[in-house]
Design a protein around this motif. Structure first.
Motif, PDB file in Angstrom:
ATOM      1  N   LEU A  97      54.297  37.517  38.745  1.00 26.04           N
ATOM      2  CA  LEU A  97      53.314  38.478  38.788  1.00 26.04           C
ATOM      3  C   LEU A  97      52.882  38.726  37.253  1.00 26.04           C
ATOM      4  CD1 LEU A  97      51.746  40.784  40.375  1.00 26.04           C
ATOM      5  CD2 LEU A  97      54.090  42.177  40.528  1.00 26.04           C
ATOM      6  N   THR A  98      51.530  39.140  37.106  1.00 29.89           N
ATOM      7  CA  THR A  98      51.380  39.635  35.847  1.00 29.89           C
ATOM      8  C   THR A  98      50.272  40.816  35.984  1.00 29.89           C
ATOM      9  OG1 THR A  98      50.904  37.162  35.243  1.00 29.89           O
ATOM     10  CG2 THR A  98      49.683  38.814  33.860  1.00 29.89           C
ATOM     11  N   TYR A  99      50.975  41.727  34.924  1.00 26.83           N
ATOM     12  CA  TYR A  99      50.308  43.014  34.875  1.00 26.83           C
ATOM     13  C   TYR A  99      49.355  43.024  33.923  1.00 26.83           C
ATOM     14  CZ  TYR A  99      53.848  44.716  37.804  1.00 26.83           C
ATOM     15  OH  TYR A  99      54.766  45.096  38.875  1.00 26.83           O
ATOM     16  N   THR A 100      48.032  42.775  34.175  1.00 32.38           N
ATOM     17  CA  THR A 100      46.881  42.409  33.143  1.00 32.38           C
ATOM     18  C   THR A 100      46.237  43.809  32.813  1.00 32.38           C
ATOM     19  OG1 THR A 100      45.576  40.816  32.592  1.00 32.38           O
ATOM     20  CG2 THR A 100      45.176  41.763  34.863  1.00 32.38           C
ATOM     21  N   PHE A 101      45.792  44.004  31.711  1.00 30.95           N
ATOM     22  CA  PHE A 101      45.224  45.412  31.163  1.00 30.95           C
ATOM     23  C   PHE A 101      43.762  45.317  31.212  1.00 30.95           C
ATOM     24  CE2 PHE A 101      49.130  45.390  28.349  1.00 30.95           C
ATOM     25  CZ  PHE A 101      49.665  46.151  29.170  1.00 30.95           C
ATOM     26  N   ALA A 102      43.163  46.482  31.959  1.00 33.77           N
ATOM     27  CA  ALA A 102      41.822  46.750  31.790  1.00 33.77           C
ATOM     28  C   ALA A 102      40.848  45.895  32.934  1.00 33.77           C
ATOM     29  CB  ALA A 102      41.291  46.726  30.511  1.00 33.77           C
ATOM     30  N   CYS A 103      40.968  44.582  32.765  1.00 36.55           N
ATOM     31  CA  CYS A 103      40.162  43.690  33.516  1.00 36.55           C
ATOM     32  C   CYS A 103      40.923  42.429  33.651  1.00 36.55           C
ATOM     33  CB  CYS A 103      38.839  43.294  32.785  1.00 36.55           C
ATOM     34  SG  CYS A 103      38.820  42.321  31.225  1.00 36.55           S
ATOM     35  N   ALA A 104      40.338  41.765  34.881  1.00 37.30           N
ATOM     36  CA  ALA A 104      40.794  40.293  35.127  1.00 37.30           C
ATOM     37  C   ALA A 104      40.434  39.321  34.144  1.00 37.30           C
ATOM     38  CB  ALA A 104      40.379  39.863  36.589  1.00 37.30           C
ATOM     39  N   LYS A 105      41.251  38.413  33.719  1.00 39.15           N
ATOM     40  CA  LYS A 105      40.944  37.473  33.046  1.00 39.15           C
ATOM     41  C   LYS A 105      40.455  36.018  33.555  1.00 39.15           C
ATOM     42  CE  LYS A 105      42.827  40.411  30.066  1.00 39.15           C
ATOM     43  NZ  LYS A 105      43.077  41.560  30.923  1.00 39.15           N
ATOM     44  N   LEU A 106      39.814  35.123  33.096  1.00 38.51           N
ATOM     45  CA  LEU A 106      39.245  34.036  33.678  1.00 38.51           C
ATOM     46  C   LEU A 106      40.380  33.109  34.209  1.00 38.51           C
ATOM     47  CD1 LEU A 106      36.080  32.591  31.938  1.00 38.51           C
ATOM     48  CD2 LEU A 106      36.272  33.605  34.328  1.00 38.51           C
ATOM     49  N   SER A 107      41.478  33.004  33.120  1.00 37.82           N
ATOM     50  CA  SER A 107      42.263  32.011  33.740  1.00 37.82           C
ATOM     51  C   SER A 107      43.182  32.454  34.796  1.00 37.82           C
ATOM     52  CB  SER A 107      43.206  31.509  32.551  1.00 37.82           C
ATOM     53  OG  SER A 107      43.210  32.255  31.454  1.00 37.82           O
ATOM     54  N   LEU A 108      43.446  33.774  35.224  1.00 39.05           N
ATOM     55  CA  LEU A 108      44.166  34.228  36.249  1.00 39.05           C
ATOM     56  C   LEU A 108      43.398  33.856  37.522  1.00 39.05           C
ATOM     57  CD1 LEU A 108      45.119  37.828  34.898  1.00 39.05           C
ATOM     58  CD2 LEU A 108      46.532  35.855  34.737  1.00 39.05           C
ATOM     59  N   SER A 145      55.223  38.924  33.865  1.00 39.90           N
ATOM     60  CA  SER A 145      54.407  38.853  32.522  1.00 39.90           C
ATOM     61  C   SER A 145      53.257  39.967  32.447  1.00 39.90           C
ATOM     62  CB  SER A 145      53.363  37.561  32.492  1.00 39.90           C
ATOM     63  OG  SER A 145      54.000  36.454  32.331  1.00 39.90           O
ATOM     64  N   ILE A 146      53.414  40.355  30.930  1.00 40.44           N
ATOM     65  CA  ILE A 146      52.489  41.423  30.595  1.00 40.44           C
ATOM     66  C   ILE A 146      51.107  40.805  30.007  1.00 40.44           C
ATOM     67  CG2 ILE A 146      52.316  43.338  28.821  1.00 40.44           C
ATOM     68  CD1 ILE A 146      55.259  43.842  28.781  1.00 40.44           C
ATOM     69  N   ASP A 147      50.024  41.359  30.615  1.00 40.28           N
ATOM     70  CA  ASP A 147      48.958  40.905  30.359  1.00 40.28           C
ATOM     71  C   ASP A 147      48.432  39.686  30.635  1.00 40.28           C
ATOM     72  OD1 ASP A 147      46.411  42.171  29.496  1.00 40.28           O
ATOM     73  OD2 ASP A 147      46.436  41.298  27.430  1.00 40.28           O
ATOM     74  N   ILE A 148      49.100  38.610  30.303  1.00 35.31           N
ATOM     75  CA  ILE A 148      48.847  36.948  30.704  1.00 35.31           C
ATOM     76  C   ILE A 148      50.168  36.472  30.444  1.00 35.31           C
ATOM     77  CG2 ILE A 148      47.981  36.570  28.246  1.00 35.31           C
ATOM     78  CD1 ILE A 148      45.564  35.274  30.038  1.00 35.31           C
ATOM     79  N   PRO A 149      50.423  35.356  31.394  1.00 29.93           N
ATOM     80  CA  PRO A 149      51.647  34.532  31.114  1.00 29.93           C
ATOM     81  C   PRO A 149      51.367  33.938  29.605  1.00 29.93           C
ATOM     82  CG  PRO A 149      50.708  34.035  33.244  1.00 29.93           C
ATOM     83  CD  PRO A 149      49.730  34.975  32.441  1.00 29.93           C
ATOM     84  N   SER A 150      52.563  34.153  29.172  1.00 26.24           N
ATOM     85  CA  SER A 150      52.571  33.797  27.568  1.00 26.24           C
ATOM     86  C   SER A 150      52.342  32.249  27.525  1.00 26.24           C
ATOM     87  CB  SER A 150      53.858  33.902  26.952  1.00 26.24           C
ATOM     88  OG  SER A 150      54.077  35.467  26.771  1.00 26.24           O
ATOM     89  N   GLY A 151      51.317  31.883  26.575  1.00 29.55           N
ATOM     90  CA  GLY A 151      51.179  30.126  26.530  1.00 29.55           C
ATOM     91  C   GLY A 151      49.758  30.016  26.953  1.00 29.55           C
ATOM     92  N   LEU A 152      49.425  30.935  27.719  1.00 29.54           N
ATOM     93  CA  LEU A 152      47.951  30.790  28.463  1.00 29.54           C
ATOM     94  C   LEU A 152      46.945  31.536  27.910  1.00 29.54           C
ATOM     95  CD1 LEU A 152      47.050  29.290  31.151  1.00 29.54           C
ATOM     96  CD2 LEU A 152      47.119  31.653  32.296  1.00 29.54           C
ATOM     97  N   PHE A 153      46.042  30.734  27.662  1.00 31.64           N
ATOM     98  CA  PHE A 153      44.799  31.563  27.131  1.00 31.64           C
ATOM     99  C   PHE A 153      44.058  32.180  27.922  1.00 31.64           C
ATOM    100  CE2 PHE A 153      44.571  27.531  23.938  1.00 31.64           C
ATOM    101  CZ  PHE A 153      44.800  28.356  22.955  1.00 31.64           C
TER     102      PHE A 153
END
Ligand SMILES: NC(=O)C1=CN([C@@H]2O[C@H](COP(=O)(O)OP(=O)(O)OC[C@H]3O[C@@H](n4cnc5c(N)ncnc54)[C@H](O)[C@@H]3O)[C@@H](O)[C@H]2O)[C@@H](O)CC1
Ligand SMILES: Nc1ncnc2c1ncn2[C@@H]1O[C@H](COP(=O)(O)OP(=O)(O)O)[C@@H](O)[C@H]1O
Ligand SMILES: [K+]
Length: 509
Positions: free
Chosen positions: A179-190, A155-163
């Motif tokens: 595996l998710t490649y997330t940009f710049a910083c971690a996201k809470l829901s990850l 997934s790019i940035d966040i799995p689609s459908g997840l806030f």
């Protein structure tokens, strides 16, 4: 590293565009380049086949730009783009760039029936942090095909459908990424266990957003990484002696679980305190002395469980209690009496409460006000539930713990994958080390020993909790490089504490 909301990441990106005088398409190109490099590493030297599923916003734009780069590098690329009335400007520009290179784009709708070639890698670029509401049932067939395919899904940035930063109903369609490649910083829901089946692992990609703009964005959430904990380490002094490094008092064990006290005590010593004394029921005396010659041992008058705390307990630098201790009524009364004594003292050792000490506190909510401020509690999820009650989702869990920590001025370490350390000022630090191999009996006892040792060495409670949790996870990660995760034991974590210290203090690792 900060964990920012979607709104703040957007602000950060927009301010970066101005400050670096670049266009949003240039920033997207940078993001796609970072993705391309990461994916090249993922596939190694071989030519790979990709199916890229793109949405109509900028997440889709990333997918289109990535597709172009993968194609140019010689990979086999099929690009599907959601049919839509309008596309973001950056998305359109990247469509155009593909047309100019004669790279075909197939259309995609929620009703499409797709075929994924065997061994191809699926790239999910449908929706990113711009998701405005949960995906509705119309998306179910498309997402079902992706989620049930045997192909890996990135997934790019966040799995689609997840806030990124608020609860998503898990019955809504959501991509299950490997595996998710997330940009710049971690996201809470990850970081939350509730979404584990969608998020699995993630990797943060630096896309060069301005550091000094990030500094202006405030958030109560941090992602604890090596560079953060390195700042907390104190150099050893040449003229140190064992008294310099503090004396930890480990209280725990009962008939049948003396091992918990052994693990905690060994971990404490391996973390660097000068001396440890274990306080256990009398039945454990020979076991502990035999297993662990470096420990000093004091025993309770009773054979089977702890029934009192000795007068000298307050003479130590730090006390860690609860590991394998049991919740016998005698132990409960002893703890209450200890609180009464501590209340009368001008200064007291730093305290850590684990396992059955937490269970006793959970049973007696009126004692919470008696816990000395700045103590550390290290509950696993079940113990936490006993302490603060049930929660509906992880966002509410964190909110409840923040509230508890502020009210009682305590530090709570919520154990598990991405352990969260919640401080009295309501800051929440999510740990980046650790692996599922650490979900093994006694691993929590080791953590209690590590943190108590750091307290005894003079670290502030907040620093001891942060450094201890990171070090524990790092020791587990290093253990996992030579021991299969299924075979890791608590003893292996202790055995790798020395390598964890080395790793932490080596700038080249
Ligand atoms: N803004 C920037 O400078 C950068 C953005 N980047 C990418 O841009 C993404 C965010 O892009 P966007 O803000 O365009 O948003 P998305 O690409 O996540 O998608 C938003 C689009 O989907 C629609 N939408 C939202 N919820 C929906 C729903 N439930 N059902 C149907 N449609 C829905 C929105 O109206 C909007 O048109 C990030 O996740 C990241 O991948 C990266 O390129 C890095 C740079
Ligand atoms: N999936 C996981 N990933 C990383 N760390 C984990 C995972 N599961 C458990 N741990 C860690 O292992 C330890 C388990 O603690 P606990 O449940 O108290 O074990 P015990 O009571 O057997 O000592 C905690 O530090 C926790 O953070
Ligand atoms: K996505």
């Amino acid at each position: 590293m900060k964990i920012l909301s979607a709104a703040d990441i957007y602000k950060w990106e927009q301010a970066t565009l101005i400050s670096q005088n670049i266009s949003s398409v240039e920033l997207m190109e940078r993001a796609a380049e970072a993705l391309f490099q990461a994916i090249q590493q993922y596939v190694g030297e071989r030519q790979a086949s990709f199916v890229i599923l793109c949405g109509f916003g900028n997440n889709g734009g990333d997918g289109l730009a990535l597709g172009r780069m993968l194609h140019m590098a010689g990979h086999i690329v099929r690009i599907h783009l959601l049919e839509h009335t309008s596309y973001s400007a950056e998305n359109e520009i990247n469509q155009q760039r593909l047309h100019e290179m004669d790279i075909s784009i197939s259309s995609l709708s929620p009703e499409s029936i797709l075929e994924f070639p065997a061994k191809s890698i699926l790239i999910d670029a449908l929706f990113g942090y711009g998701l405005a509401r949960p995906l509705d049932d119309r998306w179910k067939p498309l997402l079902y095909q992706i989620n049930t395919a045997s192909n890996p899904v990135l997934s790019i940035d966040i799995p689609s459908g997840l806030f990124a930063d608020k609860p998503t109903p898990i019955e809504a369609p959501i991509i299950q990424a490997h595996l998710t490649y997330t940009f710049a910083c971690a996201k809470l829901s990850l970081l939350f266990p509730k979404y584990a089946s969608f998020t699995s692992n993630f990797q943060i990609l630096d896309i060069g957003l301005e550091k000094n703009i990030e500094n202006t964005l405030s958030t109560p959430y941090e992602y604890l990484q090596k560079e953060d904990v390195q700042l907390l380490i104190r150099p050893l002094q040449k003229f140190s002696h064992k008294g310099t490094f503090g004396h930890a008092y480990m209280v725990g064990g009962r008939y049948g679980s003396i091992g918990a006290a052994i693990l905690a005590s060994k971990a404490a010593l391996k973390t660097g305190c000068g001396l440890i004394t274990a306080y256990i029921p009398a039945c454990g005396y020979t076991i502990l002395q035999g297993a662990f010659p470096e420990a000093q041992v004091e025993t309770d008058p009773l054979d089977t469980h702890i029934s009192m705390f000795p007068k000298q307990i307050t003479d130590y630098d730090a006390i860690g209690m609860g590991m394998g201790m049991g919740t016998h009524p005698d132990t409960e009364i002893a703890l209450r009496q200890l609180f009464e004594r501590l209340k009368l003292m001008p200064s007291i050792p730093h305290l850590l409460f684990d396992a059955d000490a937490i269970n006793i506190l959970a049973k007696n909510p009126d004692w919470h006000v008696l816990i000395p401020p700045n103590s550390i509690l290290t509950p696993h999820p079940k113990e936490l539930e006993r302490l603060i009650g049930l929660w509906t989702d992880d966002f509410e869990k964190i909110a409840k713990v923040r509230d508890w920590c502020r009210r009682y001025q305590q530090i709570v370490v919520i154990k598990g994958a991405n352990t969260a350390i919640v401080l009295p000022n309501e800051m929440v630090h999510f740990n980046s080390t650790g692996n599922p191999g650490m979900a093994t009996g006694g691993s929590g006892d080791v953590l209690s020993g590590i943190i108590t040792s750091l307290l005894a060495q003079g670290h502030t409670p907040a620093d001891a909790a942060l450094l201890g949790v990171y070090l524990h996870g790092l020791a587990g990660d290093i253990a996992a490089t030579t021991i299969h995760e299924r075979s890791i034991t608590a003893t292996d974590i202790i055995a790798h504490l020395s390598s964890a210290w080395q790793h932490l203090q080596n700038p080249y690792l």
